[in-house]
Design an enzyme around this catalytic site. Structure first.
Site, PDB file in Angstrom:
ATOM      1  CE  LYS A 214     -10.292  -7.431  -5.364  1.00 16.57           C
ATOM      2  NZ  LYS A 214     -10.515  -8.074  -4.579  1.00 16.57           N
TER       3      LYS A 214
ATOM      4  CG  ASP B 153       7.338   5.418 -13.285  1.00 18.47           C
ATOM      5  OD1 ASP B 153       6.884   4.695 -12.641  1.00 18.47           O
ATOM      6  OD2 ASP B 153       6.809   6.527 -13.276  1.00 18.47           O
TER       7      ASP B 153
ATOM      8  CE1 TYR C  53      -5.681  -6.304  -7.450  1.00 13.20           C
ATOM      9  CE2 TYR C  53      -5.149  -3.934  -7.341  1.00 13.20           C
ATOM     10  CZ  TYR C  53      -5.512  -5.598  -6.653  1.00 13.20           C
ATOM     11  OH  TYR C  53      -6.096  -5.423  -5.585  1.00 13.20           O
TER      12      TYR C  53
ATOM     13  N   PRO D 203      14.566  -0.319  -4.112  1.00 11.17           N
ATOM     14  CG  PRO D 203      13.800  -2.462  -5.671  1.00 11.17           C
ATOM     15  CD  PRO D 203      13.980  -1.848  -3.711  1.00 11.17           C
TER      16      PRO D 203
ATOM     17  CB  THR E 121      -8.269  -2.301  -4.430  1.00 10.19           C
ATOM     18  OG1 THR E 121      -7.240  -1.515  -4.177  1.00 10.19           O
ATOM     19  CG2 THR E 121      -8.711  -3.167  -5.740  1.00 10.19           C
ATOM     20  CG  ASP E 122      -7.588   2.642  -3.075  1.00 12.20           C
ATOM     21  OD1 ASP E 122      -6.587   1.918  -3.510  1.00 12.20           O
ATOM     22  OD2 ASP E 122      -6.559   3.478  -2.477  1.00 12.20           O
ATOM     23  CD  GLU E 123      -4.087  -0.703  -6.706  1.00 12.89           C
ATOM     24  OE1 GLU E 123      -3.281  -0.883  -8.116  1.00 12.89           O
ATOM     25  OE2 GLU E 123      -3.354  -1.047  -5.471  1.00 12.89           O
TER      26      GLU E 123
ATOM     27  N   GLY F  23       2.010   2.872 -17.245  1.00  7.54           N
ATOM     28  CA  GLY F  23       1.066   2.832 -16.917  1.00  7.54           C
ATOM     29  C   GLY F  23       0.699   2.893 -15.421  1.00  7.54           C
TER      30      GLY F  23
ATOM     31  CB  ALA G  60      -8.756  -3.966 -15.527  1.00  7.64           C
TER      32      ALA G  60
END
Ligand code: NAD
Ligand code: TYD
Length: 353
Positions: A163, A290, A159, A214, A133-135, A293, A161
């Protein structure tokens, strides 16, 4: 033969369906643990297709993976299997560490042993394709350039971290053991069979059910959206032509704020399935607390894959999101199974899970 892991999930199932839509395609062994995110209804159209073999199991099960490799001798492993939802990783990271890190480690070790025993052409053509992923790159400010493959990793959620850790293992298995790997880092996907815990399917289904939509925080976070079919075509191209040990970013050149995405979906639904009271679906938008992080912006610079391998997305956001909304409207049985959880009933019977 190819071995796909996580092929009952959103992207994996789309990949298997796309792959087998070509009459000349090699067979697929599909190894999936069938977590809440795995849904065999996604693969319903393959039930009489002898090229597809589903295996219920865990990528962390060494004995099972070794057996599958020895029996089927795949020429590639494509690893989609993962825990994939950021919000779930915040509530309970354990499974993310187990599957995304330990599971990938196990798969790499099994692949190394199997590949080590291959010879000649079989050895040369073998690939371990890791889907990421790009995350892993972290969060961008509004003025930062989009992620390039050279961007240092700065993951922020459990998540991302997990990946990132798996990507590092894959990289190390190439450098240390010369295992023939390729890694792809893709932006946010959307399209058919997307589980409605993620923004786009959640908004479509909540809108139709008259529930609130939401939006976290102020809705100004930005994601770079890619139609899932384009992700699948990019993976096929990288599997075919990607350079060993390289990583390729895959993106749709479609940066949008979350609020824009929600408003676009509402407008399409206003047109295709207007509310009975004639009011716009956007009335259902509700701003909620929100995400802790919450990354502000992801954006992919997808020039490397275009320049080196000739891949570009076929869909724009406008065309892809319209197809997606239509798919959810046209597939009420799939939606019903997922929303009521009945897709898990027969799993319980079949697998006692
Ligand atoms: P998903 O959650 O819809 O599906 C994951 C699949 O993996 C499920 O079928 C699940 O049963 C299976 N699985 C989970 N743990 C397993 C295990 N231990 N052994 C075997 N199978 C297991 O996820 P997705 O959205 O289809 O994502 C697939 C891959 O693509 C993931 O690696 C994810 O990190 C990556 N990715 C996703 C996106 C996105 O927008 N969804 C974007 C970029 C990359
Ligand atoms: P999501 O689909 O969970 O993907 P990811 O967190 O991997 O990017 O979320 C996409 C964006 O939408 C993200 O910025 C969080 C936001 N979001 C909402 O505003 N409301 C929601 O109900 C969900 C699920 C996500």
């Amino acid at each position: 033969m190819i071995l796909v892991t996580g092929g009952a999930g959103f992207i994996g199932a789309n990949f298997v369906l796309n792959w087998l839509s070509s009459v000349s395609a090699e067979g697929v062994i599909n190894l999936d643990k069938l977590t809440y995110a795995g849904n065999l209804a996604n693969l319903q159209s393959l039930k009489n297709d002898s090229r597809h073999t589903f295996v219920h199991g865990d990528i962390g099960d060494k004995k099972l993976v070794n057996k599958l490799l020895a029996e089927h001798r795949p020429r590639a492993i494509i690893n989609f299997a993962a825990e994939s939802h950021v919000d779930r990783s915040i509530h309970g990271p354990t499974e993310f560490i187990q599957t995304n890190i330990v599971g990938t480690f196990n798969l790499l070790e099994c692949a190394r042993e199997y590949w080590g025993g291959l010879e000649h052409v079989e050895k040369d053509r073998f690939r371990f394709h890791h889907v990421s992923t790009d995350e892993v790159y972290g969060s961008l400010s509004l003025s930062d350039p989009a992620f390039k493959e050279t961007k240092p990793y700065e993951p922020n959620s459990p998540y991302s971290a997990s990946k990132a850790a798996s990507d590092h293992l894959v990289r190390a298995w190439f450098h240390t053991y010369k295992l023939p790997v390729v890694t792809t880092n893709c932006s946010n996907n959307y399209g058919p069979y997307h589980f409605p815990e993620k923004l786009i399917p959640l908004v479509i289904l909540n809108a139709l059910a008259g529930k609130s939509l939401p939006v976290y925080g102020d809705g100004q976070q930005i994601r770079d959206w890619l139609y899932v079919g384009d992700h699948c075509s990019a993976i096929s191209v990288v599997l075919d032509k990607g350079k060993l040990g390289e990583t390729y970013n895959i993106g749709g050149w479609n940066e949008k704020t979350n609020l824009d995405v929600v408003n676009i979906i509402c407008a399409i639904l206003d047109e295709l399935r207007p509310r009975s009271d004639g009011k716009p679906y956007s009335k259902q938008i509700t701003f909620v607390a929100d995400r802790p992080g919450h990354d502000l912006r992801y954006a992919i610079d997808a020039r490397k894959i275009q320049k080196e391998l000739g891949w570009r997305p076929a869909e724009t956001f406008d065309t892809g999101i319209r197809k997606t909304v239509r798919w959810y409207l046209d597939n009420p049985d799939w939606v019903q199974g997922v929303v009521t959880g009945s897709y898990r009933d027969w799993l319980q019977k079949q697998y006692l899970i």
